[in-house]
Design a protein around this motif. Structure first.
Motif, PDB file in Angstrom:
ATOM      1  N   ARG A 124       0.824  -1.204   0.000  1.00 16.50           N
ATOM      2  CA  ARG A 124       0.000   0.000   0.000  1.00 16.50           C
ATOM      3  C   ARG A 124       0.858   1.253   0.000  1.00 16.50           C
ATOM      4  O   ARG A 124       1.829   1.363   0.732  1.00 16.50           O
ATOM      5  CB  ARG A 124      -0.895   0.014   1.231  1.00 16.50           C
ATOM      6  N   ASN A 125       0.486   2.219  -0.843  1.00 19.23           N
ATOM      7  CA  ASN A 125       1.124   3.536  -0.894  1.00 19.23           C
ATOM      8  C   ASN A 125       0.140   4.568  -0.399  1.00 19.23           C
ATOM      9  O   ASN A 125      -1.074   4.377  -0.482  1.00 19.23           O
ATOM     10  CB  ASN A 125       1.533   3.901  -2.325  1.00 19.23           C
ATOM     11  N   GLU A 126       0.640   5.667   0.071  1.00 15.28           N
ATOM     12  CA  GLU A 126      -0.211   6.789   0.472  1.00 15.28           C
ATOM     13  C   GLU A 126      -0.609   7.589  -0.763  1.00 15.28           C
ATOM     14  O   GLU A 126       0.185   7.757  -1.682  1.00 15.28           O
ATOM     15  CB  GLU A 126       0.533   7.694   1.453  1.00 15.28           C
ATOM     16  N   THR A 127      -1.844   8.067  -0.788  1.00 15.54           N
ATOM     17  CA  THR A 127      -2.287   8.962  -1.854  1.00 15.54           C
ATOM     18  C   THR A 127      -2.558  10.327  -1.249  1.00 15.54           C
ATOM     19  O   THR A 127      -3.013  10.431  -0.115  1.00 15.54           O
ATOM     20  CB  THR A 127      -3.569   8.456  -2.547  1.00 15.54           C
ATOM     21  N   SER A 128      -2.262  11.356  -2.012  1.00 17.13           N
ATOM     22  CA  SER A 128      -2.468  12.704  -1.505  1.00 17.13           C
ATOM     23  C   SER A 128      -3.908  13.149  -1.740  1.00 17.13           C
ATOM     24  O   SER A 128      -4.568  12.711  -2.682  1.00 17.13           O
ATOM     25  CB  SER A 128      -1.518  13.682  -2.187  1.00 17.13           C
ATOM     26  N   THR A 129      -4.396  14.021  -0.879  1.00 15.93           N
ATOM     27  CA  THR A 129      -5.741  14.556  -1.029  1.00 15.93           C
ATOM     28  C   THR A 129      -5.869  15.312  -2.340  1.00 15.93           C
ATOM     29  O   THR A 129      -6.878  15.194  -3.032  1.00 15.93           O
ATOM     30  CB  THR A 129      -6.078  15.497   0.149  1.00 15.93           C
ATOM     31  N   GLY A 130      -4.836  16.049  -2.717  1.00 16.80           N
ATOM     32  CA  GLY A 130      -4.872  16.808  -3.969  1.00 16.80           C
ATOM     33  C   GLY A 130      -5.039  15.912  -5.181  1.00 16.80           C
ATOM     34  O   GLY A 130      -5.809  16.214  -6.091  1.00 16.80           O
ATOM     35  N   MET A 131      -4.330  14.788  -5.198  1.00 18.03           N
ATOM     36  CA  MET A 131      -4.472  13.856  -6.317  1.00 18.03           C
ATOM     37  C   MET A 131      -5.840  13.205  -6.327  1.00 18.03           C
ATOM     38  O   MET A 131      -6.415  12.967  -7.386  1.00 18.03           O
ATOM     39  CB  MET A 131      -3.368  12.793  -6.265  1.00 18.03           C
ATOM     40  N   ASN A 132      -6.416  12.934  -5.152  1.00 20.49           N
ATOM     41  CA  ASN A 132      -7.766  12.361  -5.082  1.00 20.49           C
ATOM     42  C   ASN A 132      -8.791  13.347  -5.620  1.00 20.49           C
ATOM     43  O   ASN A 132      -9.716  12.966  -6.348  1.00 20.49           O
ATOM     44  CB  ASN A 132      -8.122  11.969  -3.646  1.00 20.49           C
TER      45      ASN A 132
END
Length: 70
Positions: A54-62
């Motif tokens: 699992r990788n972290e996703t940024s709120t901006g990319m979401n």
């Protein structure tokens, strides 16, 4: 930090390929097809055994993913 050498748990091969996949998670993201889960895959070149990390996703990319239509 030292780099750990890859060793397939199934066949013992020492070579692999790495890639990334994205998936939806939760009701809201499924409804709007927002792929807010990101994983790195490590696949054995010999037998194809694959592990997901699992990788972290940024709120901006979401948010960008949502605005662009998934």
């Amino acid at each position: 930090m030292t780099k750990k050498q890859y060793h397939c748990e199934k066949c013992g091969c020492l070579e692999y390929t790495a890639d990334q996949i994205q998936a939806t998670g939760g009701d809201f993201s499924k409804l709007f097809n927002v792929q807010n889960k990101k994983f790195t895959t490590i696949s054995c070149k010999e037998c194809g055994f694959t592990e997901l990390y699992r990788n972290e996703t940024s709120t901006g990319m979401n948010v960008l993913d949502f605005l662009m239509g998934g």
